[in-house]
Design an enzyme around this catalytic site. Structure first.
Site, short mmCIF file in Angstrom:
data_model
loop_
_atom_site.label_atom_id
_atom_site.label_comp_id
_atom_site.label_asym_id
_atom_site.label_seq_id
_atom_site.Cartn_x
_atom_site.Cartn_y
_atom_site.Cartn_z
N SER A 163 -6.29 -33.75 -23.69
CA SER A 163 -6.76 -32.68 -24.55
C SER A 163 -5.94 -32.76 -25.83
CB SER A 163 -6.57 -31.33 -23.87
OG SER A 163 -7.19 -30.32 -24.64
N GLU A 164 -6.62 -32.89 -26.98
CA GLU A 164 -5.90 -33.29 -28.20
C GLU A 164 -4.95 -32.23 -28.72
OE1 GLU A 164 -9.24 -33.11 -27.98
OE2 GLU A 164 -10.14 -32.32 -29.84
N ASN A 165 -5.04 -31.00 -28.22
CA ASN A 165 -4.04 -30.01 -28.64
C ASN A 165 -2.67 -30.28 -28.02
OD1 ASN A 165 -5.63 -29.24 -26.33
ND2 ASN A 165 -4.64 -27.24 -26.35
N SER A 223 0.34 -36.02 -29.81
CA SER A 223 -1.00 -36.14 -29.24
C SER A 223 -1.87 -37.06 -30.09
CB SER A 223 -1.64 -34.76 -29.13
OG SER A 223 -2.91 -34.86 -28.55
#
Lengths: 210, 238, 238, 210
Positions: free
Chosen positions: D46-48, D88
């Site tokens: 998850s890119e967060n 990330s």
């Protein structure tokens, strides 16, 4: 009477201020840690990846995973943190360290610094010195006033390959202290070691100074 | 969940199929602190030659990368400091070894950039010195910045304190140094750890290297963890 | 050891003397997760205007940076995504608010670069899109990279889970997001934490933001920690 | 009969492979997580700032500090780790993610993707989409074959502003699947939904494909 190593370190320690984050080079600069006033808070950074470096460990308590940039065993403090070399040099390059105290082979009157290589001799490498002088807010050099053969080390131009161009803010030698207000102004002689004369300093310095 | 296991039984097994003559290897550590001891030994024993090695230092005589210098497996070093190594000096002065010096922070950042898909970055470090020679530069607000490019490697060898079977890694104290960036910059990253644990045993907020970066992992057979400069203070008499 | 204490009693006190009209503020968080709730409230109450705010998102109506939109204290946002905010939309469409979109990863990296003394970096992200317009680019090995520059701010507001009186910070789960980079990129960085602890209580191997980056720290008075999308699964009947 | 949303997700799930690290976009791509074969290990990013994303929490166990890139509450797994947004996207940009499955407004025959903005409408921003398509090894688009007004979405050129140029490797629509071997070759029709004819696909597609 020229200052000895400990006196040089003691004089350099007067450049510390309460709350400063400081990186100390190898040699005399390392001794500066011994002269931090008891009522002053100074946090030492070690560029291999530590903030809040403590003193050498007691015998038998050395930890191979806990060394400084000189590869010496050190200790942790309650305030310490560890980080990667990339994060460490981001801290240095980003201007977050208040002061770096370093040794030097030569300093020019323009504040150029040479302290990493002598052509023709085996070159060990610059390590983190170029990053420190490029990134730290204020750079103080501590060095002998002249080389072993008597040649001036504070000179018109550096002859050795540079570590950084126009990066030195203050020079503390065994004979005198030179400082400048910013990197656009000339160095000024601000102190002489006891019994050292201006004439002696002039005779042993080829750099122009005020 | 299946997934081919990342865990290999030995350092030798972990290197199989991924090492070759002429390859570029990254090797973690600062001095002898946090070096992948077991993987360096296995790399020596693999016999691969003509290596380009990216490592902050070159070990000392008989330890760390010094082992690969003795066997003449290294063709070129990319480092920031290579003192304390007579065999290095001999080979270099004899023209048998190539050497590229990078400022330590530039080296660390180039490796981070390589792993992070950054082609290059502008830094003040080295401006006005030999490091800037042949490199692009630009002046912004009176400061000169030079362009440094990202570095990657065919294989990165890293050492962590603990690692789980997913490849998640945790480093200890200043043994972290170059290991985290190198883990991101190897096409194949091989980690050795002092303690191999199961998923869930590491605090997910405190994992320094997420498992995605690690393709192979071993628990090191034994650790010397040599100290280069044993400095101590006396206990004051009580 | 003395040293002026970094600890301030309230968010209001922590902002005193460092906020001013026209300033640039970084504000951590992703959506409403990990935002400096108390400091945003205090910034609103300080009444400073004409702010340029660097933040991945712009809050929602009535929460987070939405509070500063309501009071028209923001002149410009630098963000990657500003959905879920009617007041934002109204001001923007009325030409009252300037907006600069950055891809999320580029925004994160620009902030890291600003804090790390990197003037700029080359990235593939955005090549061939409007993001590349007006920017330098270069083609390397068939890939186009664009030059993005570092970002800094007059003040960075960040939120951590725990922090000690030295300013060492630890974030929790995905509330970490933009906070660590912003902490490095503020000329003054102010941190708010849920739990303010003494030095030595945080594991030095697990400190995400070393204290050097934090000039002021407060323990937040209260935390709403709103959830934007409450998604759940049913327990299967046992 | 065109594929429905779940069938699209199911088809997209066939692009997963054992050991893959995958980033799933918002909407139908999120549903792909429901169709990961039980004997296959796929790790979701998850890119967060999370690797190893788990399913939605049980009611009452939502944690405001634990959300995905769609700002939905999610859970942790034993394999999970957290990191900053810079780390990330270093992971994403550096090519460490094997596969990204994303929605699209338009895809061009050259693999250009448009999925973030419609001029004249309020623009919400690109979020992490541009980073994902620029950095992830393989990009699969899942979309309706035509827009609500019937206009083809797989076309000669994108008319909407691009998210990325030449970044799409496969297109899964409710009518058909198009793939190409690399980013220098043309898309090829490789599957049709049940009872969908090549003629129908041709009629609803302006992109050239093999």
């Amino acid at each position: 009477m020229p200052w000895n190593r400990d006196q040089l370190a003691q004089r350099a320690a007067r450049e510390l201020h309460d709350g400063f984050y400081v990186n100390l080079g190898i040699g005399i600069p390392t001794l500066v840690a011994n002269y931090i006033p008891a009522d002053m808070k100074v946090v030492l950074q070690s560029e291999n990846g530590m903030l809040g470096m403590g003193p050498f460990p007691y015998e038998g308590e050395e930890d191979p995973d806990l060394i400084n940039a000189g590869k010496q065993t050190v200790t942790e403090l309650p305030i310490s943190s560890y980080f990667s070399s990339a994060d460490s040099f981001a801290m240095i390059r980003g201007g977050h360290i208040d002061l770096s105290i370093l040794g030097a082979m030569e300093v020019s009157e323009d504040g150029d610094l040479a302290n990493w290589m002598v052509p023709g001799k085996m070159v060990k490498g610059m390590g983190g010195a170029m990053d420190l002088v490029a990134g730290v807010k204020r750079v103080v050099v501590v060095m002998e006033h002249t080389a072993k053969n008597g040649a001036p080390k504070f000179k018109r131009k550096c002859e050795l390959p540079l570590t950084g161009a126009n990066v030195v803010d203050m020079i503390i030698t065994d004979l005198a202290v030179f400082a400048r207000e910013d990197r656009a102004t000339r160095f000024k002689l601000i102190e002489l070691a006891p019994d050292v004369t201006l004439e002696e300093v002039r005779a042993k310095t080829t750099a122009k100074f005020d | 969940m299946a997934g081919a296991s990342k865990v290999f039984a030995t350092a030798k097994a972990a290197l199989e199929g991924v090492v070759f003559d002429g390859m570029t290897v990254m090797s973690g550590g600062f001095g002898l602190c946090g070096i992948p001891e077991n993987l360096i030994l296995a790399l020596r024993d693999s016999g691969v030659r003509e290596l380009t090695v990216i490592s902050n230092n070159a070990g000392v005589d008989g330890q760390g990368l010094g082992l690969l210098l003795e066997t003449r497996q290294i063709r070129k070093m990319i480092s920031s400091y290579v003192g304390e190594n007579r065999e290095f000096e001999r080979q270099y002065l004899a023209g048998e070894l190539m050497l590229e010096f990078n400022p330590q922070g530039t080296l660390a950042e180039r490796i981070r950039a390589g792993g992070a898909g950054i082609y290059g970055f502008y830094t003040k470090t080295g401006a006005g010195t030999v490091v800037a020679e042949g490199k692009e530069s630009r002046v912004v607000d009176g400061h000169t910045y030079i362009l440094e490019t990202g570095l990657t490697a065919d294989v990165a060898l890293v050492k962590a304190w603990k690692g789980d079977t997913e490849g998640n890694l945790v480093y200890r104290k200043t043994a972290r140094n170059f290991n985290p960036m190198m883990a991101t910059a190897g096409r194949v990253t091989i980690a050795e750890v002092e303690q191999l644990v199961q998923p869930g045993e590491l605090n997910p907020d405190c994992i320094h290297t997420p498992g995605i970066f690690v393709q192979r992992i071993i628990q090191g057979e034994k650790y010397v963890k040599a100290i280069e400069q044993r400095t101590v203070r006396k206990r004051s008499a009580a």
